[in-house]
Write a protein that holds these residues in place. Structure first.
Motif, PDB file in Angstrom:
ATOM      1  N   THR A 190      42.557  41.147  51.819  1.00  0.00           N
ATOM      2  CA  THR A 190      42.660  42.263  50.877  1.00  0.00           C
ATOM      3  C   THR A 190      41.819  41.949  49.642  1.00  0.00           C
ATOM      4  O   THR A 190      42.095  40.980  48.925  1.00  0.00           O
ATOM      5  CB  THR A 190      44.129  42.497  50.466  1.00  0.00           C
ATOM      6  OG1 THR A 190      44.910  42.744  51.636  1.00  0.00           O
ATOM      7  CG2 THR A 190      44.234  43.686  49.534  1.00  0.00           C
ATOM      8  N   CYS A 191      40.790  42.739  49.406  1.00  0.00           N
ATOM      9  CA  CYS A 191      39.823  42.434  48.351  1.00  0.00           C
ATOM     10  C   CYS A 191      39.977  43.346  47.139  1.00  0.00           C
ATOM     11  O   CYS A 191      40.303  44.524  47.266  1.00  0.00           O
ATOM     12  CB  CYS A 191      38.401  42.560  48.894  1.00  0.00           C
ATOM     13  SG  CYS A 191      38.072  41.483  50.316  1.00  0.00           S
ATOM     14  N   SER A 192      39.725  42.764  45.972  1.00  0.00           N
ATOM     15  CA  SER A 192      39.752  43.512  44.710  1.00  0.00           C
ATOM     16  C   SER A 192      38.590  43.040  43.846  1.00  0.00           C
ATOM     17  O   SER A 192      38.074  41.933  44.026  1.00  0.00           O
ATOM     18  CB  SER A 192      41.075  43.293  43.972  1.00  0.00           C
ATOM     19  OG  SER A 192      42.176  43.694  44.764  1.00  0.00           O
ATOM     20  N   ALA A 193      38.209  43.872  42.902  1.00  0.00           N
ATOM     21  CA  ALA A 193      37.125  43.510  41.988  1.00  0.00           C
ATOM     22  C   ALA A 193      37.521  42.277  41.172  1.00  0.00           C
ATOM     23  O   ALA A 193      38.678  42.109  40.794  1.00  0.00           O
ATOM     24  CB  ALA A 193      36.806  44.681  41.071  1.00  0.00           C
ATOM     25  N   LYS A 194      36.552  41.447  40.905  1.00  0.00           N
ATOM     26  CA  LYS A 194      36.825  40.193  40.194  1.00  0.00           C
ATOM     27  C   LYS A 194      37.482  40.404  38.826  1.00  0.00           C
ATOM     28  O   LYS A 194      38.409  39.690  38.454  1.00  0.00           O
ATOM     29  CB  LYS A 194      35.518  39.415  40.007  1.00  0.00           C
ATOM     30  CG  LYS A 194      35.228  38.394  41.093  1.00  0.00           C
ATOM     31  CD  LYS A 194      34.007  37.595  40.711  1.00  0.00           C
ATOM     32  CE  LYS A 194      33.906  36.361  41.566  1.00  0.00           C
ATOM     33  NZ  LYS A 194      32.753  35.525  41.169  1.00  0.00           N
ATOM     34  N   TRP A 195      36.966  41.347  38.064  1.00  0.00           N
ATOM     35  CA  TRP A 195      37.503  41.545  36.723  1.00  0.00           C
ATOM     36  C   TRP A 195      38.973  41.952  36.768  1.00  0.00           C
ATOM     37  O   TRP A 195      39.759  41.548  35.922  1.00  0.00           O
ATOM     38  CB  TRP A 195      36.685  42.588  35.956  1.00  0.00           C
ATOM     39  CG  TRP A 195      36.737  43.976  36.563  1.00  0.00           C
ATOM     40  CD1 TRP A 195      35.858  44.510  37.458  1.00  0.00           C
ATOM     41  CD2 TRP A 195      37.735  44.975  36.324  1.00  0.00           C
ATOM     42  NE1 TRP A 195      36.240  45.788  37.802  1.00  0.00           N
ATOM     43  CE2 TRP A 195      37.388  46.104  37.114  1.00  0.00           C
ATOM     44  CE3 TRP A 195      38.873  45.041  35.518  1.00  0.00           C
ATOM     45  CZ2 TRP A 195      38.144  47.263  37.132  1.00  0.00           C
ATOM     46  CZ3 TRP A 195      39.626  46.206  35.528  1.00  0.00           C
ATOM     47  CH2 TRP A 195      39.266  47.303  36.318  1.00  0.00           C
ATOM     48  N   SER A 196      39.335  42.729  37.833  1.00  0.00           N
ATOM     49  CA  SER A 196      40.721  43.163  37.985  1.00  0.00           C
ATOM     50  C   SER A 196      41.627  41.981  38.347  1.00  0.00           C
ATOM     51  O   SER A 196      42.727  41.827  37.809  1.00  0.00           O
ATOM     52  CB  SER A 196      40.808  44.241  39.065  1.00  0.00           C
ATOM     53  OG  SER A 196      42.150  44.616  39.291  1.00  0.00           O
ATOM     54  N   VAL A 197      41.148  41.129  39.258  1.00  0.00           N
ATOM     55  CA  VAL A 197      41.908  39.946  39.672  1.00  0.00           C
ATOM     56  C   VAL A 197      42.076  38.991  38.492  1.00  0.00           C
ATOM     57  O   VAL A 197      43.164  38.437  38.261  1.00  0.00           O
ATOM     58  CB  VAL A 197      41.211  39.230  40.848  1.00  0.00           C
ATOM     59  CG1 VAL A 197      41.873  37.893  41.145  1.00  0.00           C
ATOM     60  CG2 VAL A 197      41.214  40.104  42.097  1.00  0.00           C
ATOM     61  N   ALA A 198      41.015  38.799  37.714  1.00  0.00           N
ATOM     62  CA  ALA A 198      41.080  37.902  36.555  1.00  0.00           C
ATOM     63  C   ALA A 198      42.114  38.389  35.547  1.00  0.00           C
ATOM     64  O   ALA A 198      42.893  37.590  35.000  1.00  0.00           O
ATOM     65  CB  ALA A 198      39.706  37.803  35.901  1.00  0.00           C
ATOM     66  N   ARG A 199      42.150  39.706  35.313  1.00  0.00           N
ATOM     67  CA  ARG A 199      43.118  40.251  34.358  1.00  0.00           C
ATOM     68  C   ARG A 199      44.548  40.072  34.876  1.00  0.00           C
ATOM     69  O   ARG A 199      45.455  39.735  34.109  1.00  0.00           O
ATOM     70  CB  ARG A 199      42.798  41.729  34.110  1.00  0.00           C
ATOM     71  CG  ARG A 199      43.747  42.443  33.125  1.00  0.00           C
ATOM     72  CD  ARG A 199      43.763  41.759  31.768  1.00  0.00           C
ATOM     73  NE  ARG A 199      42.495  41.789  31.100  1.00  0.00           N
ATOM     74  CZ  ARG A 199      42.127  42.719  30.208  1.00  0.00           C
ATOM     75  NH1 ARG A 199      42.952  43.697  29.897  1.00  0.00           N
ATOM     76  NH2 ARG A 199      40.953  42.647  29.629  1.00  0.00           N
ATOM     77  N   ASP A 200      44.740  40.283  36.191  1.00  0.00           N
ATOM     78  CA  ASP A 200      46.088  40.132  36.766  1.00  0.00           C
ATOM     79  C   ASP A 200      46.544  38.673  36.792  1.00  0.00           C
ATOM     80  O   ASP A 200      47.734  38.386  36.647  1.00  0.00           O
ATOM     81  CB  ASP A 200      46.118  40.699  38.191  1.00  0.00           C
ATOM     82  CG  ASP A 200      45.976  42.215  38.223  1.00  0.00           C
ATOM     83  OD1 ASP A 200      46.211  42.848  37.179  1.00  0.00           O
ATOM     84  OD2 ASP A 200      45.626  42.750  39.292  1.00  0.00           O
ATOM     85  N   MET A 201      45.606  37.763  36.984  1.00  0.00           N
ATOM     86  CA  MET A 201      45.963  36.345  37.065  1.00  0.00           C
ATOM     87  C   MET A 201      46.126  35.704  35.699  1.00  0.00           C
ATOM     88  O   MET A 201      47.064  34.936  35.469  1.00  0.00           O
ATOM     89  CB  MET A 201      44.898  35.566  37.863  1.00  0.00           C
ATOM     90  CG  MET A 201      44.908  35.798  39.351  1.00  0.00           C
ATOM     91  SD  MET A 201      43.739  34.726  40.234  1.00  0.00           S
ATOM     92  CE  MET A 201      44.603  33.161  40.174  1.00  0.00           C
ATOM     93  N   PHE A 202      45.191  35.989  34.789  1.00  0.00           N
ATOM     94  CA  PHE A 202      45.127  35.248  33.524  1.00  0.00           C
ATOM     95  C   PHE A 202      45.506  36.058  32.290  1.00  0.00           C
ATOM     96  O   PHE A 202      45.647  35.488  31.203  1.00  0.00           O
ATOM     97  CB  PHE A 202      43.715  34.683  33.338  1.00  0.00           C
ATOM     98  CG  PHE A 202      43.268  33.774  34.443  1.00  0.00           C
ATOM     99  CD1 PHE A 202      43.738  32.471  34.516  1.00  0.00           C
ATOM    100  CD2 PHE A 202      42.396  34.220  35.421  1.00  0.00           C
ATOM    101  CE1 PHE A 202      43.320  31.617  35.535  1.00  0.00           C
ATOM    102  CE2 PHE A 202      41.982  33.379  36.453  1.00  0.00           C
ATOM    103  CZ  PHE A 202      42.454  32.079  36.515  1.00  0.00           C
ATOM    104  N   GLY A 203      45.640  37.362  32.433  1.00  0.00           N
ATOM    105  CA  GLY A 203      45.974  38.186  31.268  1.00  0.00           C
ATOM    106  C   GLY A 203      44.746  38.579  30.484  1.00  0.00           C
ATOM    107  O   GLY A 203      43.618  38.577  30.993  1.00  0.00           O
TER     108      GLY A 203
END
Length: 205
Positions: A123-136
């Motif tokens: 399941t793939c997501s845009a990097k910027w979205s993943v970074a925000r979800d992981m690191f705030g």
């Protein structure tokens, strides 16, 4: 009285016998000892087999070392993913980062970090979205792969070299305290304000 024909016959016979007597015997070629040749062949064969076995053992050990070098003890504590166990990290032929996660020795899932996307078990997501979800809010698109590969984060902000060779980055960004430590065996990222942490430690059998 002997005729001339008989006389000539006797002369020719005498010359023929004399020539045969003086002709040197042809030397027979000296036959090599079969047992010596066989022994030499076996010796060479033995050395060849021994060398091949050594080479095979070295190649197998090199492959084993390569496999072991991929393994890490991985700790991830983020709002979207929490994990603590062994996993492997390697780059694919396409230059992507592949992390395989295990639970109790069984494959648990995988993370594939692409140029613009991060995929969790397909399941793939845009990097910027993943970074925000992981690191705030204190994050950027490539933060996760920078940590996984042990690269500078936030353009090397607050970086210093310790006497023991460790690289430390400690700084405040948007009111949050970030601590980032790297050495040959371990990478540790911590947001001291939110408690988010990622630790990747080299596996030593």
């Amino acid at each position: 009285m002997m005729s001339w024909r008989g006389l000539w016959a006797l002369v020719l016979l005498g010359l023929f016998l004399s020539a045969c007597h003086k002709q040197p015997h042809a030397k027979q070629p000296h036959a090599k000892s079969k047992s010596h040749k066989s022994h030499k062949s076996k010796k060479h064969k033995s050395l060849f087999i021994k060398k091949s076995a050594t080479q095979r053992a070295q190649e197998e050990q090199a492959k084993l070392n390569q496999e072991i070098d991929k393994f890490r003890l991985i700790y991830i504590y983020t709002p979207m993913l929490r994990y603590y166990d062994y996993g492997s990290i390697e780059k694919t032929k396409e230059g992507e980062i592949e992390m395989v996660l295990y639970k109790l020795g069984q494959r648990f899932g995988d993370i594939l970090i692409k140029k613009n996307y991060v995929c969790f078990s397909g399941t793939c997501s845009a990097k910027w979205s993943v970074a925000r979800d992981m690191f705030g809010k204190v994050s950027y698109g490539d933060l996760f792969d920078d940590i996984v590969l042990g690269r500078d984060i936030f353009m090397g902000m607050g970086k210093r070299l310790e006497p023991n060779g460790d690289l430390i980055q400690r700084f405040v960004e948007n009111g949050e305290l970030i601590y980032y430590e790297r050495n040959a065996d371990r990478t540790l990222f911590q947001n001291m304000t939110t408690g988010i942490a990622i630790s990747i430690q080299r596996y030593h059998p």
